[in-house]
Design an enzyme around this catalytic site. Sequence first.
Site, PDB file in Angstrom:
ATOM      1  N   LYS A 129     -17.832 -33.646  34.255  1.00 23.65           N
ATOM      2  CA  LYS A 129     -16.580 -33.644  33.485  1.00 23.65           C
ATOM      3  C   LYS A 129     -16.886 -33.091  32.106  1.00 23.65           C
ATOM      4  O   LYS A 129     -18.030 -33.135  31.649  1.00 23.65           O
ATOM      5  CB  LYS A 129     -16.030 -35.074  33.352  1.00 23.65           C
TER       6      LYS A 129
HETATM    7  P1  NAD Z   1      -1.253 -32.892  32.155  1.00 21.60           P
HETATM    8  O1  NAD Z   1      -1.775 -32.581  30.808  1.00 21.60           O
HETATM    9  O2  NAD Z   1      -0.695 -31.799  32.995  1.00 21.60           O
HETATM   10  O3  NAD Z   1      -0.122 -34.042  32.057  1.00 21.60           O
HETATM   11  C1  NAD Z   1      -0.350 -35.261  31.435  1.00 21.60           C
HETATM   12  C2  NAD Z   1       0.978 -35.992  31.268  1.00 21.60           C
HETATM   13  O4  NAD Z   1       0.715 -37.285  30.749  1.00 21.60           O
HETATM   14  C3  NAD Z   1       1.920 -35.305  30.295  1.00 21.60           C
HETATM   15  O5  NAD Z   1       3.265 -35.492  30.717  1.00 21.60           O
HETATM   16  C4  NAD Z   1       1.679 -36.077  28.997  1.00 21.60           C
HETATM   17  O6  NAD Z   1       2.782 -36.020  28.083  1.00 21.60           O
HETATM   18  C5  NAD Z   1       1.476 -37.472  29.555  1.00 21.60           C
HETATM   19  N1  NAD Z   1       0.745 -38.338  28.626  1.00 21.60           N
HETATM   20  C6  NAD Z   1      -0.296 -38.029  27.827  1.00 21.60           C
HETATM   21  N2  NAD Z   1      -0.660 -39.099  27.097  1.00 21.60           N
HETATM   22  C7  NAD Z   1       0.177 -40.103  27.448  1.00 21.60           C
HETATM   23  C8  NAD Z   1       0.311 -41.436  27.042  1.00 21.60           C
HETATM   24  N3  NAD Z   1      -0.472 -41.963  26.090  1.00 21.60           N
HETATM   25  N4  NAD Z   1       1.259 -42.195  27.650  1.00 21.60           N
HETATM   26  C9  NAD Z   1       2.071 -41.656  28.591  1.00 21.60           C
HETATM   27  N5  NAD Z   1       2.000 -40.382  29.000  1.00 21.60           N
HETATM   28  C10 NAD Z   1       1.062 -39.620  28.434  1.00 21.60           C
HETATM   29  O7  NAD Z   1      -2.455 -33.646  32.906  1.00 21.60           O
HETATM   30  P2  NAD Z   1      -2.671 -33.808  34.475  1.00 21.60           P
HETATM   31  O8  NAD Z   1      -3.535 -32.704  34.936  1.00 21.60           O
HETATM   32  O9  NAD Z   1      -1.367 -34.076  35.113  1.00 21.60           O
HETATM   33  O10 NAD Z   1      -3.573 -35.127  34.490  1.00 21.60           O
HETATM   34  C11 NAD Z   1      -3.011 -36.430  34.457  1.00 21.60           C
HETATM   35  C12 NAD Z   1      -4.036 -37.420  34.976  1.00 21.60           C
HETATM   36  O11 NAD Z   1      -4.401 -37.049  36.316  1.00 21.60           O
HETATM   37  C13 NAD Z   1      -5.350 -37.497  34.205  1.00 21.60           C
HETATM   38  O12 NAD Z   1      -5.839 -38.818  34.301  1.00 21.60           O
HETATM   39  C14 NAD Z   1      -6.264 -36.584  34.996  1.00 21.60           C
HETATM   40  O13 NAD Z   1      -7.633 -36.900  34.802  1.00 21.60           O
HETATM   41  C15 NAD Z   1      -5.807 -36.907  36.409  1.00 21.60           C
HETATM   42  N6  NAD Z   1      -6.111 -35.891  37.417  1.00 21.60           N
HETATM   43  C16 NAD Z   1      -5.696 -34.608  37.277  1.00 21.60           C
HETATM   44  C17 NAD Z   1      -5.974 -33.685  38.283  1.00 21.60           C
HETATM   45  C18 NAD Z   1      -5.493 -32.260  38.224  1.00 21.60           C
HETATM   46  O14 NAD Z   1      -5.697 -31.545  39.206  1.00 21.60           O
HETATM   47  N7  NAD Z   1      -4.848 -31.829  37.181  1.00 21.60           N
HETATM   48  C19 NAD Z   1      -6.714 -34.087  39.411  1.00 21.60           C
HETATM   49  C20 NAD Z   1      -7.094 -35.419  39.533  1.00 21.60           C
HETATM   50  C21 NAD Z   1      -6.776 -36.306  38.526  1.00 21.60           C
END
Ligand code: NAD
Length: 416
Positions: free
Chosen positions: A104
Amino acid sequence: MEINPFEVVKKQIDIVAKEMGLNPNIVQFLKRVERSLIVSIPVLMDNGNLKIFEGYRVQSSTIRGPGKGGVRFAPHVNLDEIKALAIWMTWKTSLLNLPLGGAKGGICVDPRDLSKGELERLTRRYTTEIINMIGPDIDIPAPDLNTNAQIMAWMMDTYSMNKGRSIPGVVTGKPIEIGGSVGRESATGMGLYFVLQAMCEKLGLELKSQTIIVQGFGNVGGTIASLLSREGCKILAVSDISGGLYSSDGLNIEELLNWTRQGNYLKDFKNERYEFITNLKLLTTKCDILVPAALENQITQVNANSIECKIVLEGANGPTTPKADKILNKKSIHVVPDILANSGGVCVSYFEYVQDIRAYFWDLNRINKELKRIILGAFEEVYKVSKEKNISLRTAAYMIAVARVVRAIELRGVFP
Ligand code: NAD
């Protein structure tokens, strides 16, 4: 209350080690990461000043293959958070039995404060600083919180320029035009959907009549909200960093996605039928399926008792602390753990990496068919172990993932 995700990971390893009767020597191994790099990233800002950011890349384990894991840009990013996320990646790739390890990376920055030029310079300098630690057969980054296909394109270009040739396999989640995979952008949400369908079947629930709440409305949260809304589910509430919107009649998800994709916050969306709701309130609002898809440590011992749903589907990494997990288990809420539920992203990232290396690209049908086969295979395995041993889905998932890593350590031995 600050919860250190690395301490959470170590606690989770202790729980599984006890269940598996693991040798303490091996447990030591599992609680450490292989290598961590901290870099300073000087960026010339648009106003002529120099600003220095701190960045990280951690490889938790490469015992089963090259490191694999996202890069996040967020103000709370620190070394312990990245270490925890890297270790979760080791379990995730192992649970899916992909020939990959865990890694990561991230930068401590609020990307909303940067112009596009500043963001590009930050990304390119970060890539250069970690260049010796990444590569198609070393460690392959991908998008995560606040990073996207454009950022992956800059990372791939910077790496390629430094190596003197195009190397698309260095990152996944790239734009399709430069070696990305169809289906990667929606892969995490699609994986969540397949797993939820399977979980509902096991519990005898009809998916389309379930009510849903989603925290986080980005790549993961936005995609799952959209898929479930198209399925016919009522989406009661969604939120982003600005707060959330609630409607007992259900929200129009496509309208909200159009709004946020233009760079707007949910709190500014005007519809008299929708009520504003805080992120705290959203998590404890009654629904059938709660999908935390924003950040780690959202469901804690403080709010777990007030959570009222049948299933928690973990879209985010580490959204539930071990103490909260215990409370949810006691309340008979089914928690589908992150390393299983959100593993669709790394699964299709793996397909992208394979396609880049073979220079032969698949169509969306093949991507989704293979994703479904792999993720549901893992789901069935986890469900079976959880029933046989009468343990939570999380402990079962960890046991399967940890056992594969332990076996690889035993087979390879400790060098020298
Ligand atoms: P992203 O940046 O596309 O979206 C994140 C969302 O969360 C946004 O809507 C943002 O406004 C919101 N957010 C941020 N801080 C916040 C808070 N304090 N309270 C409430 N909402 C908040 O990110 P993503 O890629 O969707 O990732 C989201 C989660 O999923 C993370 O934990 C990431 O590690 C996990 N994840 C992502 C992927 C991927 O393929 N993108 C894969 C597995 C896990």
